[in-house]
Design a protein around this motif. Structure first.
Motif, mmCIF file in Angstrom:
data_model
loop_
_atom_site.group_PDB
_atom_site.id
_atom_site.type_symbol
_atom_site.label_atom_id
_atom_site.label_comp_id
_atom_site.label_asym_id
_atom_site.label_seq_id
_atom_site.Cartn_x
_atom_site.Cartn_y
_atom_site.Cartn_z
ATOM 1 N N SER A 1 0.808 -0.988 0.430
ATOM 2 C CA SER A 1 0.041 0.271 -0.177
ATOM 3 C C SER A 1 0.692 1.236 0.000
ATOM 4 O O SER A 1 2.505 1.478 0.459
ATOM 5 N N LEU A 2 0.149 2.086 -0.255
ATOM 6 C CA LEU A 2 1.447 3.569 -0.667
ATOM 7 C C LEU A 2 1.722 3.830 0.232
ATOM 8 O O LEU A 2 3.167 4.177 0.935
ATOM 9 N N GLY A 3 0.706 3.908 1.217
ATOM 10 C CA GLY A 3 1.515 5.052 2.494
ATOM 11 C C GLY A 3 2.932 3.527 3.435
ATOM 12 O O GLY A 3 3.771 4.103 4.071
ATOM 13 N N PRO A 43 9.168 10.551 2.026
ATOM 14 C CA PRO A 43 8.678 11.742 2.634
ATOM 15 C C PRO A 43 7.303 11.204 2.308
ATOM 16 O O PRO A 43 6.772 11.302 1.441
ATOM 17 N N ARG A 44 6.691 11.577 3.650
ATOM 18 C CA ARG A 44 4.848 11.541 3.882
ATOM 19 C C ARG A 44 5.017 12.803 3.369
ATOM 20 O O ARG A 44 5.102 13.722 4.393
ATOM 21 N N PRO A 45 4.723 13.530 2.448
ATOM 22 C CA PRO A 45 4.566 15.401 1.962
ATOM 23 C C PRO A 45 3.385 16.033 2.411
ATOM 24 O O PRO A 45 2.973 17.147 2.075
ATOM 25 N N GLY A 46 2.303 15.027 2.952
ATOM 26 C CA GLY A 46 0.682 16.142 3.185
ATOM 27 C C GLY A 46 -0.055 14.741 3.660
ATOM 28 O O GLY A 46 0.536 13.568 3.680
ATOM 29 N N ARG A 47 -1.255 15.263 3.958
ATOM 30 C CA ARG A 47 -2.421 14.007 4.229
ATOM 31 C C ARG A 47 -3.013 12.633 3.233
ATOM 32 O O ARG A 47 -2.930 13.754 1.776
ATOM 33 N N ALA A 107 -1.211 15.050 -2.159
ATOM 34 C CA ALA A 107 0.267 13.944 -1.199
ATOM 35 C C ALA A 107 0.273 12.826 -2.338
ATOM 36 O O ALA A 107 1.182 12.257 -1.942
ATOM 37 N N ASP A 108 -0.969 12.575 -1.823
ATOM 38 C CA ASP A 108 -0.549 10.396 -3.087
ATOM 39 C C ASP A 108 -0.185 10.108 -4.185
ATOM 40 O O ASP A 108 0.949 10.087 -3.957
ATOM 41 N N ALA A 109 -0.027 11.645 -4.896
ATOM 42 C CA ALA A 109 0.927 11.958 -6.302
ATOM 43 C C ALA A 109 1.954 11.660 -6.074
ATOM 44 O O ALA A 109 3.191 11.372 -6.450
#
Length: 212
Positions: free
Chosen positions: A132-134, A143-147, A153-155
């Motif tokens: 899964s992406l997360g 890094p996780r750039p946002g929600r 953020a997902d892109a």
């Protein structure tokens, strides 16, 4: 320089365009090598109601999309942004369907080939606890750039994952930067067969070229 690749993510009202689901948000990150060179993102108004559980997941409300640009206008702008670039998505079977469906609503075709970072991560990082992406993002220390479950953020996360996988292939197999066509071949083949194909693409020099 490597070819630009357009990494896309949609947020939607449901899972299936053919069952009436529509997009609520689209984001596209243009990746060249390991560098993000441009971004596009927009909410979009289709007139389709967003169920409460989708709002809880994404934070996107019916009031937000009511004030957004019409979906056809957004998709025409998105198509111009992508141009001839090949495309990538995390779980591309989902996003490619919405890309095709939303462009069709705007009177446009969707000729771009899609590669899938889920399929690629299963082949390149088979021991990861999840693809899964997360979770694959966290596993690789990206890094996780946002929600999560917001399109940009997902892109961004999918683009970082793609670049990490391309770099990994360079380091493991002595490749120059893997292009989209090679990624398409890799995602379709058994993991046990990857090494033979990649050895055919290896460069006759000791150090792989890493494009940043």
């Amino acid at each position: 320089m490597p070819e630009p690749i357009a990494v896309i993510d949609f947020e939607t009202t449901g899972m299936m365009p053919h069952q009436g689901a529509r997009a609520t948000e689209v984001a596209i990150v243009l990746l060249q090598g390991e560098r993000v060179v441009d971004r596009f993102d927009s909410l979009m108004h289709t007139g389709v109601w967003i169920p409460p559980f989708i709002t809880e997941l994404t934070g996107i409300t019916n009031a937000m999309v009511a004030e957004a640009p019409p979906a056809a206008e957004v998709m025409r702008a998105a198509a111009r942004f992508v141009g001839d670039a090949p495309m990538v998505a995390h779980n591309a079977s989902f996003d490619s369907k919405f890309w095709q469906a939303e462009l069709a609503h705007a009177g446009l075709t969707a000729p771009q080939p899609f590669a899938c970072t889920v399929l690629l991560s299963r082949r390149i990082f088979p021991d990861a606890p999840s693809h899964s992406l997360g979770r694959i993002t966290d596993h690789l220390g990206l890094p996780r750039p946002g929600r999560a479950h917001r399109a940009l953020a997902d892109a961004e996360m999918a683009a970082a994952l793609l670049a990490r996988m391309q770099r990994e292939l360079c380091l493991r197999y002595g490749l120059d930067w893997p292009d989209h066509a090679l990624l398409m071949r890799l995602q379709r083949m058994a993991r046990q067969s990857m090494g033979r194909l990649l050895q055919q693409h290896a460069q006759p020099r000791p150090d792989a070229t890493i494009h940043r």
